[in-house]
Design an enzyme around this catalytic site. Structure first.
Site, PDB file in Angstrom:
ATOM      1  N   CYS A   2      98.747  20.915   9.972  1.00 25.04           N
ATOM      2  CA  CYS A   2     100.130  20.998   9.510  1.00 25.04           C
ATOM      3  C   CYS A   2     100.929  19.770   9.937  1.00 25.04           C
ATOM      4  O   CYS A   2     100.623  19.131  10.932  1.00 25.04           O
ATOM      5  CB  CYS A   2     100.806  22.222  10.118  1.00 25.04           C
ATOM      6  SG  CYS A   2      99.904  23.732   9.882  1.00 25.04           S
ATOM      7  N   ARG A  27      97.026  14.288   6.817  1.00 23.73           N
ATOM      8  CA  ARG A  27      96.602  15.178   7.892  1.00 23.73           C
ATOM      9  C   ARG A  27      95.824  16.386   7.342  1.00 23.73           C
ATOM     10  O   ARG A  27      95.145  17.068   8.092  1.00 23.73           O
ATOM     11  CB  ARG A  27      97.823  15.680   8.679  1.00 23.73           C
ATOM     12  CG  ARG A  27      98.545  14.585   9.439  1.00 23.73           C
ATOM     13  CD  ARG A  27      99.896  15.062   9.941  1.00 23.73           C
ATOM     14  NE  ARG A  27      99.786  15.997  11.030  1.00 23.73           N
ATOM     15  CZ  ARG A  27      99.814  15.666  12.306  1.00 23.73           C
ATOM     16  NH1 ARG A  27      99.918  14.411  12.656  1.00 23.73           N
ATOM     17  NH2 ARG A  27      99.726  16.574  13.239  1.00 23.73           N
ATOM     18  N   TRP A  72      98.411  23.811   6.753  1.00 21.80           N
ATOM     19  CA  TRP A  72      96.937  23.899   6.660  1.00 21.80           C
ATOM     20  C   TRP A  72      96.605  25.301   7.154  1.00 21.80           C
ATOM     21  O   TRP A  72      96.790  25.608   8.338  1.00 21.80           O
ATOM     22  CB  TRP A  72      96.329  22.814   7.549  1.00 21.80           C
ATOM     23  CG  TRP A  72      94.845  22.678   7.435  1.00 21.80           C
ATOM     24  CD1 TRP A  72      94.166  21.977   6.480  1.00 21.80           C
ATOM     25  CD2 TRP A  72      93.853  23.208   8.332  1.00 21.80           C
ATOM     26  NE1 TRP A  72      92.813  22.048   6.729  1.00 21.80           N
ATOM     27  CE2 TRP A  72      92.586  22.795   7.852  1.00 21.80           C
ATOM     28  CE3 TRP A  72      93.892  23.991   9.489  1.00 21.80           C
ATOM     29  CZ2 TRP A  72      91.394  23.141   8.486  1.00 21.80           C
ATOM     30  CZ3 TRP A  72      92.712  24.332  10.114  1.00 21.80           C
ATOM     31  CH2 TRP A  72      91.469  23.910   9.605  1.00 21.80           C
ATOM     32  N   ASN A  97     103.828  24.149  13.717  1.00 19.22           N
ATOM     33  CA  ASN A  97     102.414  23.727  13.799  1.00 19.22           C
ATOM     34  C   ASN A  97     101.819  24.372  15.034  1.00 19.22           C
ATOM     35  O   ASN A  97     102.482  24.424  16.074  1.00 19.22           O
ATOM     36  CB  ASN A  97     102.278  22.211  14.022  1.00 19.22           C
ATOM     37  CG  ASN A  97     102.746  21.414  12.844  1.00 19.22           C
ATOM     38  OD1 ASN A  97     103.088  21.981  11.823  1.00 19.22           O
ATOM     39  ND2 ASN A  97     102.755  20.110  13.003  1.00 19.22           N
ATOM     40  N   GLY A  98     100.554  24.763  14.953  1.00 16.30           N
ATOM     41  CA  GLY A  98      99.911  25.363  16.128  1.00 16.30           C
ATOM     42  C   GLY A  98      99.536  26.795  15.829  1.00 16.30           C
ATOM     43  O   GLY A  98      99.559  27.239  14.671  1.00 16.30           O
ATOM     44  N   GLU A 481      76.221  10.156  12.394  1.00 17.34           N
ATOM     45  CA  GLU A 481      77.517   9.764  11.826  1.00 17.34           C
ATOM     46  C   GLU A 481      77.414   9.571  10.311  1.00 17.34           C
ATOM     47  O   GLU A 481      78.310   9.964   9.565  1.00 17.34           O
ATOM     48  CB  GLU A 481      78.002   8.491  12.542  1.00 17.34           C
ATOM     49  CG  GLU A 481      79.302   7.894  12.045  1.00 17.34           C
ATOM     50  CD  GLU A 481      80.498   8.823  12.138  1.00 17.34           C
ATOM     51  OE1 GLU A 481      80.407   9.903  12.754  1.00 17.34           O
ATOM     52  OE2 GLU A 481      81.542   8.477  11.543  1.00 17.34           O
ATOM     53  N   LYS A 485      79.569  11.663   7.597  1.00 18.61           N
ATOM     54  CA  LYS A 485      80.399  11.023   6.558  1.00 18.61           C
ATOM     55  C   LYS A 485      80.051  11.575   5.183  1.00 18.61           C
ATOM     56  O   LYS A 485      80.930  11.937   4.416  1.00 18.61           O
ATOM     57  CB  LYS A 485      80.200   9.506   6.547  1.00 18.61           C
ATOM     58  CG  LYS A 485      80.783   8.713   7.671  1.00 18.61           C
ATOM     59  CD  LYS A 485      82.285   8.616   7.728  1.00 18.61           C
ATOM     60  CE  LYS A 485      82.848   9.764   8.508  1.00 18.61           C
ATOM     61  NZ  LYS A 485      83.067   9.605   9.913  1.00 18.61           N
ATOM     62  N   GLU A 488      81.134  15.336   4.748  1.00 18.38           N
ATOM     63  CA  GLU A 488      82.550  15.696   4.732  1.00 18.38           C
ATOM     64  C   GLU A 488      83.282  15.219   3.489  1.00 18.38           C
ATOM     65  O   GLU A 488      84.236  15.859   3.067  1.00 18.38           O
ATOM     66  CB  GLU A 488      83.274  15.284   6.025  1.00 18.38           C
ATOM     67  CG  GLU A 488      83.583  13.834   6.229  1.00 18.38           C
ATOM     68  CD  GLU A 488      84.341  13.596   7.542  1.00 18.38           C
ATOM     69  OE1 GLU A 488      84.082  12.569   8.163  1.00 18.38           O
ATOM     70  OE2 GLU A 488      85.196  14.413   7.933  1.00 18.38           O
ATOM     71  N   HIS A 504      58.107  17.653  13.385  1.00 15.83           N
ATOM     72  CA  HIS A 504      58.218  18.924  14.108  1.00 15.83           C
ATOM     73  C   HIS A 504      58.985  19.976  13.298  1.00 15.83           C
ATOM     74  O   HIS A 504      59.422  20.978  13.851  1.00 15.83           O
ATOM     75  CB  HIS A 504      58.875  18.700  15.472  1.00 15.83           C
ATOM     76  CG  HIS A 504      58.066  17.797  16.366  1.00 15.83           C
ATOM     77  ND1 HIS A 504      56.871  18.185  16.911  1.00 15.83           N
ATOM     78  CD2 HIS A 504      58.266  16.522  16.746  1.00 15.83           C
ATOM     79  CE1 HIS A 504      56.371  17.184  17.623  1.00 15.83           C
ATOM     80  NE2 HIS A 504      57.197  16.163  17.536  1.00 15.83           N
ATOM     81  N   LYS A 603      93.053  15.891   9.238  1.00 17.94           N
ATOM     82  CA  LYS A 603      92.840  14.658   9.991  1.00 17.94           C
ATOM     83  C   LYS A 603      92.914  14.908  11.496  1.00 17.94           C
ATOM     84  O   LYS A 603      92.010  14.559  12.231  1.00 17.94           O
ATOM     85  CB  LYS A 603      93.868  13.607   9.547  1.00 17.94           C
ATOM     86  CG  LYS A 603      93.727  12.259  10.248  1.00 17.94           C
ATOM     87  CD  LYS A 603      92.428  11.590   9.864  1.00 17.94           C
ATOM     88  CE  LYS A 603      92.192  10.291  10.598  1.00 17.94           C
ATOM     89  NZ  LYS A 603      90.789   9.863  10.518  1.00 17.94           N
TER      90      LYS A 603
HETATM   91  O1  M6R Z   1      91.101  12.474  16.492  1.00 19.73           O
HETATM   92  P1  M6R Z   1      89.719  12.754  17.051  1.00 19.73           P
HETATM   93  O2  M6R Z   1      88.881  11.510  17.154  1.00 19.73           O
HETATM   94  O3  M6R Z   1      89.756  13.500  18.337  1.00 19.73           O
HETATM   95  O4  M6R Z   1      89.041  13.688  15.966  1.00 19.73           O
HETATM   96  C1  M6R Z   1      87.787  14.252  16.198  1.00 19.73           C
HETATM   97  C2  M6R Z   1      87.186  14.796  14.917  1.00 19.73           C
HETATM   98  O5  M6R Z   1      87.995  15.797  14.377  1.00 19.73           O
HETATM   99  C3  M6R Z   1      87.005  13.694  13.855  1.00 19.73           C
HETATM  100  O6  M6R Z   1      86.253  12.627  14.343  1.00 19.73           O
HETATM  101  C4  M6R Z   1      86.307  14.268  12.616  1.00 19.73           C
HETATM  102  O7  M6R Z   1      84.996  14.613  12.911  1.00 19.73           O
HETATM  103  C5  M6R Z   1      86.366  13.251  11.464  1.00 19.73           C
HETATM  104  N1  M6R Z   1      86.901  13.863  10.290  1.00 19.73           N
HETATM  105  C6  M6R Z   1      85.039  12.693  11.105  1.00 19.73           C
HETATM  106  O8  M6R Z   1      85.130  11.759  10.075  1.00 19.73           O
END
Ligand code: M6R
Length: 608
Positions: A2, A27, A72, A97-98, A481, A485, A488, A504, A603
């Protein structure tokens, strides 16, 4: 997650609120809303969908004070009914938010007082709670403070009242909120990017702060209710840094910004002839002298940066290192070692799990804490003893790219500083590493030249449902990673394995429909990796290999090469991730997904 924007001004605040919300879109959100006070009435507009839709619906609305929100969904589906602001009667409006953990009990109490709930959210209780105290004759500030004392959970809130057209109240605990200072106007926002069109002067609210914000002034009360002064900072962000410019998506822009982001992050070191602990804070040298191990806590991409760093820290600095997912560590009974340096890594500095893990570590008796973070004055920075800011600039695409590579650069510096202090780095080695670091931005620039060929290669993935990423050693986290990517932003299911694990179990998945992406640097594990890749080819698996100079891979039937220009030694993971970022980007682009705002994701993950 949010986002909140609020404003008190002499001009109509609706365009400010809407532009602020647009800046917070990155966000992640599913609905939006705003409320203004106009002639002692609350005018509230909500929309289930994009801020653009809210803007259309708000065309006729105006007011000098207002609050706005992107939601959100956590409690209750995305819908207009559950969108914020939440109103209590015609009198109080709240954005939040929260997560309020005791909302069910409060709902029962408030319902018994006669309040009728119109949404399924936890947030609505805040509006009714404030209303119930306000209705007893308390000021809006007192009513809010009393209500906040009854809440369990995390919040950043903005509050306005129909009969109090000159003042908005805001507060934060566990969720970020800042105050923007203009000329005879004041603002609130979840992050600074929302306010750049109106001011660059910012006050970062601290945990437990409540603020009374008016046209000409503001007062901040700390968690104990005492009036406090908080410093006014001038934000380094500007409009350009948060605008798309020539790029199609923020993710593409941010991938291309990596050479400059690396140069900025490494600036202090690269301009110097030797490494000094001071880049991690004034007390770094004395702290580092006391530590005998490292514990890295982070989530998502930041956790992958930690996994790479573990190899560097153990191999170069000779210091034991463990890496834990923050959301697991915070609930685990662990054995604390007071000589451990606890390193949190976070782009946003507000990730709820990482923050909680840091606080858990401190509660367990860990004294030495270091934050590697991209946002100055964020909660994680403020709550750590030592810190190093990555200088990636604002990262807006949900998929983290430049934050990752700059985190790696910062972690490599940490490795070198610790190695030097522990007598594991000769003067000659130090100079060699510094030389390689100075070259890193231009090496990253050279990798970006692979973009057109990777864009073409991405076409092969559009119809795939699964993908496998392989790496070994230092590059296994890069495979992780790459898989993160791809999944997501393109919604293709992707898994990463250390290549030696293939036989394995996961080899059973390999057939002609399973693309296998291998990270293949010219390191000591190359020949072993080549054998693993033969196992894939023998089962008809299509290979996509990110290989660097000297690996002698060649494109052939079923083998597609992403040929890196050079081998960067220890720094190789920083370069090898770039083709994987580009691959994910172009697959998503061709699939037509919302690259910068992928479904269901946010985000900054400021809730648990
Ligand atoms: O702001 P942060 O680095 O703490 O965020 C951690 C994860 O939420 C963030 O890296 C998330 O995995 C990304 N969307 C990956 O691309």
């Amino acid at each position: 997650m949010c986002g909140i924007v609020g404003a008190v001004a002499q001009r109509n605040v609706v365009p400010i609120l809407l532009q602020g919300l647009q800046r917070l879109e990155y966000r992640g959100y599913d609905s939006a809303g705003l409320v203004v006070v106009n002639n002692n009435r609350l005018e509230c507009i909500r929309s289930n969908g994009r801020v653009a839709e809210l803007a259309t619906r708000s065309a006729e609305t105006s007011g000098h004070i207002g609050i706005a929100h992107t939601r959100w969904a956590t409690h209750g589906v995305p819908s207009e009914r559950n969108a914020h602001p939440h109103l209590s009667g015609e009198r109080i409006a709240v954005v939040h938010n929260g997560i309020i953990e005791n909302y069910e009990e409060l709902r029962i109490l408030l319902a018994a007082e006669g309040y009728v709930f119109k949404s399924d959210t936890d947030s609505e209780v805040i509006a009714h709670l404030i209303h119930s105290h306000y209705a007893r004759g308390n000021s809006l500030l007192d009513a809010t403070q009393t209500a906040l004392a009854e809440l369990v959970g995390a919040y950043a809130i903005g509050v306005v009242a129909a009969d109090n057209p000159d003042q908005l109240i805001c507060a934060r605990k566990g969720s970020p909120l800042l105050l923007g200072v203009g000329v005879k106007e004041h603002f609130i926002a979840s992050d600074m990017s929302a306010l750049l069109q109106v001011t660059q002067k910012v006050v970062y609210l601290e945990e437990g702060d409540v603020a009374e914000v008016g046209l000409l002034d503001y007062r901040i009360f700390d968690a104990s209710g005492k009036v406090v002064e908080r410093p006014v900072h001038t934000s380094e962000l500007n409009n350009e840094s948060v605008e798309l410019g020539e790029y199609r998506h923020y993710m593409q822009k941010e991938i291309h910004e990596q050479p400059q982001a690396l140069a900025n992050t490494l600036e202090a070191v690269c301009n110097s002839q030797s490494l000094i602990p001071g880049i991690f804070g004034a007390e770094a040298a004395s702290t580092f002298a006391q530590v005998d191990s490292i514990l890295i806590l982070a989530c998502g991409t930041s956790n992958h940066a930690g996994l790479v760093a573990r190899f560097w820290l153990e191999e170069i600095a000779g210091i034991p290192c463990s890496v834990e997912i923050a959301s697991e560590y915070r609930y685990r009974v662990s054995v604390p070692n007071p000589k451990t340096l606890v390193v949190t890594i976070s782009q946003s500095g507000e990730t709820a799990d990482t923050l909680a893990a840091l606080n858990h570590a401190k509660a367990c008796g860990h004294l030495h804490t270091l934050a590697i973070c991209n946002v100055p004055e964020s909660a994680i920075i403020r709550q750590s003893k030592l810190r190093m800011l990555t200088r990636a600039g604002p990262e807006i695409g949900v998929a983290s790219t430049k934050a990752f590579t700059t985190q790696l650069a910062a972690l490599f510096l940490l490795t070198l500083v610790l190695a030097k202090q522990r007598g594991k780095l000769s003067a000659e080695q130090e100079q060699k590493h510094l030389h390689e670091l100075r070259h890193l931005p231009s090496a990253a620039q050279a990798v970006l030249k692979l973009e057109p060929s990777i864009a073409q290669m991405a076409e092969h993935f559009v119809d795939k449902r699964h993908a496998l990423f392989l790496g070994r050693g230092l590059h296994y986290p890069i495979a992780l990673e790459g898989a993160l990517k791809l999944k997501e932003i393109s919604y293709i299911h992707a898994e990463a394995y250390p290549a030696g694990e293939l036989k394995h179990g996961p080899l059973a998945l390999v057939d002609k429909d399973m693309p296998v992406i291998a990270v293949a640097p010219n390191d000591t594990l190359l020949e072993k990796l080549k054998s693993n890749l033969q196992e894939v080819r023998a089962r008809g698996g299509e290979l996509y290999v990110v290989a660097d100079a000297g690996t002698r891979f060649q494109s052939s039937e079923g083998v597609h090469l992403m040929q890196m220009p050079e081998h960067a030694g220890y720094l190789s993971p920083i370069l090898h991730v770039i083709p994987l970022q580009l691959l994910a980007y172009y697959v998503a682009l061709q699939k037509g997904t919302d690259v910068d705002k992928p479904r269901n994701l946010a985000k900054s993950v400021t809730v648990e």
